[in-house]
Design an enzyme around this catalytic site. Structure first.
Site, PDB file in Angstrom:
ATOM      1  N   SER A   1       0.507  -0.909   0.071  1.00 19.09           N
ATOM      2  CA  SER A   1       0.360   0.073   0.506  1.00 19.09           C
ATOM      3  C   SER A   1       1.744   1.032  -0.142  1.00 19.09           C
ATOM      4  O   SER A   1       1.809   0.853   0.444  1.00 19.09           O
ATOM      5  CB  SER A   1      -0.854  -0.245   1.518  1.00 19.09           C
TER       6      SER A   1
ATOM      7  N   TYR B   1      -1.623  -0.302  10.591  1.00 15.83           N
ATOM      8  CA  TYR B   1      -1.445  -0.479   8.732  1.00 15.83           C
ATOM      9  C   TYR B   1      -0.395   0.247   8.210  1.00 15.83           C
ATOM     10  O   TYR B   1      -0.119  -0.364   7.940  1.00 15.83           O
ATOM     11  CB  TYR B   1      -2.995  -0.315   7.945  1.00 15.83           C
TER      12      TYR B   1
END
Length: 269
Positions: free
Chosen positions: A133, A146
């Protein structure tokens, strides 16, 4: 595209879109997901093989790859896509959420990569694609857990790529921006920016399968912006973050809209 591809976390979202895109180009696709009911339904709708898979378990992951090869033949590509995204203030993240996020997002990718390489390196060919990501290189309030997990995936993928680069096996990372899946439920897009769709990430994976490269940022234009942004003074980066609303997106979200997603990732389905 005469490739045999296994994809994790593919009952929905990016994994499912990737399976659909690769199958449309002639690949033989096997999908896995911890949600056995959902993966069977997804597989039936696509006309592919769907298998139960817990990416945190070596036994489960090995069985998934064994069954995938039994059904489709030696794997050419393994896409490690399974992941979860808890959000909110770092002090509110429970220890259980932290362990589960790291187990799935980091250890699951590491395990999938190692098990794939065990099969591919003796053959001298293959491709491991890890869905990371932009959160792995751009850090945002309310996304600390995250961010940490995806930064680990970016670093692990690149180091592994360098390690096996001369042995015939490719290792790549895909770095998507905000994508319209359950992961961003209850949040808003950065000001002036449009979220990607799962099909955009799927297209990037298809591109990597056709022409292996170390990394693909989605959308592509953000790659240059991220590299340039790292050179800017901190005050400029902070001002830009505030202008886009990135300083609040994962702190001021709608808990009710995320309730279903949060319950699902905590229950293991």
């Amino acid at each position: 595209m005469s490739k045999v591809v296994a994809i994790t976390g593919a009952a929905r979202g990016i994994g499912l879109a990737t399976a659909r895109a690769l199958k449309a180009r002639g690949a033989i696709v096997v999908i896995g997901d911890i949600d056995e009911t959902a993966v069977k339904e997804a597989a039936e709708s696509l006309g592919v093989t769907g298998l139960a898979l817990d990416v945190t378990s070596r036994e489960s992951f090995t069985a998934f790859l064994d069954k995938a090869e039994e059904a489709a033949g030696p794997l050419d590509v393994v896409v490690n896509n399974a992941g979860i995204m808890p959000i909110g203030p770092v002090t509110d993240e429970s220890d259980a959420d932290a362990r589960r996020c790291i187990d799935i997002n980091v250890h699951g990718v590491m395990l999938g990569t190692k098990l794939a390489l065990d099969r591919m390196l003796p053959r001298g060919q293959g491709h491991v694609i890890n869905i990371a990501s932009l959160a792995g290189v751009m850090f945002t309030p309310g996304l600390a857990l995250y961010n940490a997990s995806k930064a680990a995936v970016v670093g692990f993928t690149e180091a592994t790529r360098l390690e096996v680069a001369d042995r015939g096996v490719h290792v790549s990372a895909v770095l998507p921006t905000f994508t319209n899946t359950d992961l961003v439920a209850g949040t808003r897009s950065p000001k002036g920016q449009k979220n990607c769709e799962p099909e955009d990430i799927a297209a990037a994976v298809v591109g990597l399968v056709g022409r292996p490269r170390p990394q693909a940022v989605v959308p592509k234009k953000l790659g240059a912006q991220v590299r340039l942004g790292a050179l800017l003074p901190e005050r400029v980066r902070l001002a830009t973050s505030r202008r886009l609303g990135l300083d609040k997106i994962f702190l001021e979200y709608d808990p009710e809209a995320r309730k279903g997603y949060d319950a699902r990732i905590r229950s293991g389905s």
